[in-house]
Design an enzyme around this catalytic site. Structure first.
Site, PDB file in Angstrom:
ATOM      1  N   GLY A  44     -50.805  -6.097 -18.749  1.00 51.62           N
ATOM      2  CA  GLY A  44     -50.646  -6.475 -16.767  1.00 51.62           C
ATOM      3  C   GLY A  44     -50.828  -6.026 -16.375  1.00 51.62           C
ATOM      4  O   GLY A  44     -51.076  -4.952 -16.639  1.00 51.62           O
ATOM      5  N   THR A  60     -50.770 -13.882 -19.079  1.00 50.75           N
ATOM      6  CA  THR A  60     -51.345 -13.182 -17.201  1.00 50.75           C
ATOM      7  C   THR A  60     -52.278 -11.746 -17.438  1.00 50.75           C
ATOM      8  O   THR A  60     -52.891 -11.514 -16.834  1.00 50.75           O
ATOM      9  CB  THR A  60     -50.357 -13.337 -16.168  1.00 50.75           C
ATOM     10  OG1 THR A  60     -49.339 -12.377 -16.996  1.00 50.75           O
ATOM     11  CG2 THR A  60     -50.080 -14.716 -16.019  1.00 50.75           C
ATOM     12  N   GLY A  61     -51.985 -11.098 -18.724  1.00 56.71           N
ATOM     13  CA  GLY A  61     -52.571  -9.990 -18.207  1.00 56.71           C
ATOM     14  C   GLY A  61     -53.895 -10.498 -18.711  1.00 56.71           C
ATOM     15  O   GLY A  61     -54.475 -10.993 -19.089  1.00 56.71           O
ATOM     16  N   THR A  82     -39.247 -16.420 -22.790  1.00 56.08           N
ATOM     17  CA  THR A  82     -40.318 -14.939 -22.980  1.00 56.08           C
ATOM     18  C   THR A  82     -39.234 -14.516 -22.970  1.00 56.08           C
ATOM     19  O   THR A  82     -39.086 -13.263 -23.108  1.00 56.08           O
ATOM     20  CB  THR A  82     -41.339 -15.292 -22.379  1.00 56.08           C
ATOM     21  OG1 THR A  82     -42.518 -16.184 -22.493  1.00 56.08           O
ATOM     22  CG2 THR A  82     -41.882 -14.149 -21.953  1.00 56.08           C
ATOM     23  N   ASN A  85     -36.006 -10.626 -29.493  1.00 52.73           N
ATOM     24  CA  ASN A  85     -36.416  -9.523 -30.432  1.00 52.73           C
ATOM     25  C   ASN A  85     -36.934  -8.183 -30.375  1.00 52.73           C
ATOM     26  O   ASN A  85     -37.068  -7.507 -30.896  1.00 52.73           O
ATOM     27  CB  ASN A  85     -37.932 -10.588 -30.371  1.00 52.73           C
ATOM     28  CG  ASN A  85     -38.046 -11.484 -30.988  1.00 52.73           C
ATOM     29  OD1 ASN A  85     -36.896 -12.047 -31.707  1.00 52.73           O
ATOM     30  ND2 ASN A  85     -39.014 -13.002 -30.492  1.00 52.73           N
ATOM     31  N   ARG A  93     -33.082  -2.392 -35.190  1.00 55.76           N
ATOM     32  CA  ARG A  93     -33.322  -1.382 -36.877  1.00 55.76           C
ATOM     33  C   ARG A  93     -34.762   0.072 -36.314  1.00 55.76           C
ATOM     34  O   ARG A  93     -34.110   0.360 -37.888  1.00 55.76           O
ATOM     35  CB  ARG A  93     -35.174  -2.540 -36.887  1.00 55.76           C
ATOM     36  CG  ARG A  93     -34.272  -3.511 -37.406  1.00 55.76           C
ATOM     37  CD  ARG A  93     -35.022  -4.373 -38.279  1.00 55.76           C
ATOM     38  NE  ARG A  93     -36.097  -5.221 -37.402  1.00 55.76           N
ATOM     39  CZ  ARG A  93     -36.262  -6.204 -36.819  1.00 55.76           C
ATOM     40  NH1 ARG A  93     -35.119  -7.037 -37.015  1.00 55.76           N
ATOM     41  NH2 ARG A  93     -36.778  -6.708 -36.098  1.00 55.76           N
ATOM     42  N   TYR A 128     -37.122 -18.036 -13.850  1.00 56.95           N
ATOM     43  CA  TYR A 128     -37.648 -17.124 -14.230  1.00 56.95           C
ATOM     44  C   TYR A 128     -35.818 -15.649 -14.182  1.00 56.95           C
ATOM     45  O   TYR A 128     -35.755 -15.065 -14.587  1.00 56.95           O
ATOM     46  CB  TYR A 128     -38.559 -16.117 -12.935  1.00 56.95           C
ATOM     47  CG  TYR A 128     -38.917 -14.961 -13.232  1.00 56.95           C
ATOM     48  CD1 TYR A 128     -40.017 -14.254 -14.160  1.00 56.95           C
ATOM     49  CD2 TYR A 128     -38.704 -13.643 -12.315  1.00 56.95           C
ATOM     50  CE1 TYR A 128     -40.461 -13.286 -13.718  1.00 56.95           C
ATOM     51  CE2 TYR A 128     -38.771 -13.313 -11.580  1.00 56.95           C
ATOM     52  CZ  TYR A 128     -39.470 -12.064 -12.123  1.00 56.95           C
ATOM     53  OH  TYR A 128     -39.847 -10.951 -12.510  1.00 56.95           O
ATOM     54  N   LYS A 170     -34.221 -13.426 -16.904  1.00 54.18           N
ATOM     55  CA  LYS A 170     -33.834 -12.213 -16.809  1.00 54.18           C
ATOM     56  C   LYS A 170     -32.611 -11.888 -16.515  1.00 54.18           C
ATOM     57  O   LYS A 170     -32.254 -10.459 -16.928  1.00 54.18           O
ATOM     58  CB  LYS A 170     -35.119 -11.906 -15.127  1.00 54.18           C
ATOM     59  CG  LYS A 170     -36.029 -11.735 -15.361  1.00 54.18           C
ATOM     60  CD  LYS A 170     -36.647 -10.216 -15.572  1.00 54.18           C
ATOM     61  CE  LYS A 170     -38.194 -10.598 -15.544  1.00 54.18           C
ATOM     62  NZ  LYS A 170     -38.830  -9.433 -16.912  1.00 54.18           N
ATOM     63  N   ARG A 192     -49.327 -14.220  -4.855  1.00 54.64           N
ATOM     64  CA  ARG A 192     -48.132 -13.205  -4.663  1.00 54.64           C
ATOM     65  C   ARG A 192     -48.837 -12.845  -3.307  1.00 54.64           C
ATOM     66  O   ARG A 192     -49.714 -13.172  -3.379  1.00 54.64           O
ATOM     67  CB  ARG A 192     -47.777 -12.132  -5.554  1.00 54.64           C
ATOM     68  CG  ARG A 192     -47.040 -12.131  -6.643  1.00 54.64           C
ATOM     69  CD  ARG A 192     -47.100 -10.799  -7.552  1.00 54.64           C
ATOM     70  NE  ARG A 192     -47.650 -10.974  -8.509  1.00 54.64           N
ATOM     71  CZ  ARG A 192     -47.351  -9.620  -9.236  1.00 54.64           C
ATOM     72  NH1 ARG A 192     -45.531  -9.019  -9.666  1.00 54.64           N
ATOM     73  NH2 ARG A 192     -47.794 -10.066 -10.423  1.00 54.64           N
TER      74      ARG A 192
END
Ligand code: NAD
Ligand code: UDP
Length: 340
Positions: free
Chosen positions: A32, A57-58, A112, A119, A126, A165, A169, A206
């Site tokens: 990104g 989006t990347g 996400t 995750n 770990r 979003y 977050k 943006r």
């Protein structure tokens, strides 16, 4: 508005020496806008860099020039799926950031941010990695305090179009601090305020990219609402400096820390500056305001100054000129010079 660009010399913090020790660093969202700059800077420091991205989006072009580097590896993966990674540091930058991008798939955006955090924190737990989260000024919503300090809890509409979003977050921050307290994961949470620069997409929606592309093509400059809402724009190189300093800071430095430029400006004034810098014939047009659009935004960066010895040094006009050069090259199909 008062411009806040300190003039003192920018000094390396005492802990910066550790930054030169080569490490394996994972950058989620590395293809990104911000992630690709981060990958580049980490490679310059001698690290092994693994760029993980699902290309929502990347773009491959952002990292194409890094692919020949033997210390760089690209891994196509979605952070909503569990993964394991032997890395010393993980930067979790995987999430769409532009409102049109994150609102196109709101459920995907929320997941996400939430599943991506789970995750990533599980992988860090770990492997023992330090994990650095790209949080956002959106956690403050449409703030009732200006400037925003990290102690402010914010004013977010959980059921509006920005909720996927903002709440994603906010939940991610909760998960980071719970994994830290409960499982001892070494975390760092940085709250990014509007950042701009080369490698933003032409069509990401943006304000900086829209205004520059509109001005360069002499089409109408689209102001949403009356243009009196404010933002504080940080140039990408400054922001990445802040994150690198944060990653190098000791394990007690967990944040949250605001990272942004406190020079506040109205959207209308931004449009005027872009018009001026591009010698454009574009007209300003006023469209309907967007729902839940924050009316004021400016970071209080006292904590970043004290804990990281960091503050931005790039003036808005300087950063805009570099960004205009980048978009001009893209629009005229010139070779994009990496040095802009
Ligand atoms: P961007 O859209 O250019 O980059 C996001 C990257 O994440 C893209 O490469 C995308 O493909 C990847 N991604 C998205 N969902 C993914 C998934 N499920 N699995 C794997 N990869 C995924 O946006 P950006 O401006 O570079 O933002 C990067 C991070 O910084 C984001 O987390 C964003 O929320 C945060 N942030 C950015 C700003 C800003 O002004 N640029 C402000 C606040 C926060
Ligand atoms: N904005 C605008 N015209 C545009 C794009 C955005 O007036 O073409 C406004 C938008 O309403 C907001 C500000 O610019 O008030 C910043 O928008 P952006 O999407 O860049 O970031 P965010 O709202 O997430 O801070």
């Amino acid at each position: 508005m008062r411009s806040f660009i300190p003039t003192e010399a920018y000094q390396e913090p005492a802990s910066a020496s550790t930054s030169s020790r080569p490490k394996t660093v994972l950058v989620n969202g590395g293809a990104g806008f911000l992630g690709s700059h981060l990958c580049e800077r980490l490679l310059e420091r001698g690290h092994q860099v693994i760029c993980l991205d699902n290309f929502y989006t990347g773009r491959r072009v952002n990292i194409e020039h890094l692919l020949q580097n033997t210390r760089f590896q690209l891994l196509e993966h979605d952070v909503r799926q569990p993964y394991d990674m032997e890395a010393s540091v993980i930067f979790n930058f995987a999430s769409p950031a532009s409102p049109p991008d994150y609102q196109r798939d709101p459920v995907g955006t929320l997941l996400t941010n939430v599943l991506g955090a789970v995750n990533t924190l599980d992988a860090a737990r770990r492997s023992g990695a330090t994990v650095v989260q790209s949080s956002t000024s959106e956690v403050y919503g449409d703030p009732h305090q200006n400037p925003q300090r990290e102690t402010y809890f914010g004013n977010v509409n959980p059921i509006g179009p920005r909720g996927c979003y903002d709440e994603g977050k906010r939940s991610a921050e909760t998960l980071f601090f719970d994994y830290h307290r409960k499982y001892g994961v070494d975390i760092k949470v940085g709250r990014i305020f509007n950042t701009y620069g080369p490698r933003m997409r032409l069509d990401d929606g943006r304000v900086v990219s829209n205004f520059i592309v509109q001005a360069l093509s002499n089409t109408d400059i689209t102001i949403y609402g009356d243009g009196r809402q404010t933002r504080s724009f940080c140039y990408v190189d400054d922001l990445i400096d802040g994150f690198l300093r944060f990653a190098d800071a000791g394990e007690n430095c967990v944040g949250p820390i605001n990272l942004g430029n406190p020079a506040e400006i109205t959207v209308r004034d931004l449009a005027e500056i872009v018009l001026d810098l591009t010698n454009s014939r574009s007209r300003l047009v006023y469209l309907s305001a967007v729902a839940d659009d924050p009316q004021q935004r400016r970071p209080d960066i006292s904590r970043a100054r004290e804990d990281l010895n960091w503050w931005p040094t790039t003036e808005l006009k300087t950063g805009l000129k570099r960004t205009i050069a980048y978009f001009d090259a893209l629009l005229t199909h010139k070779e994009v010079v990496e040095a802009v």
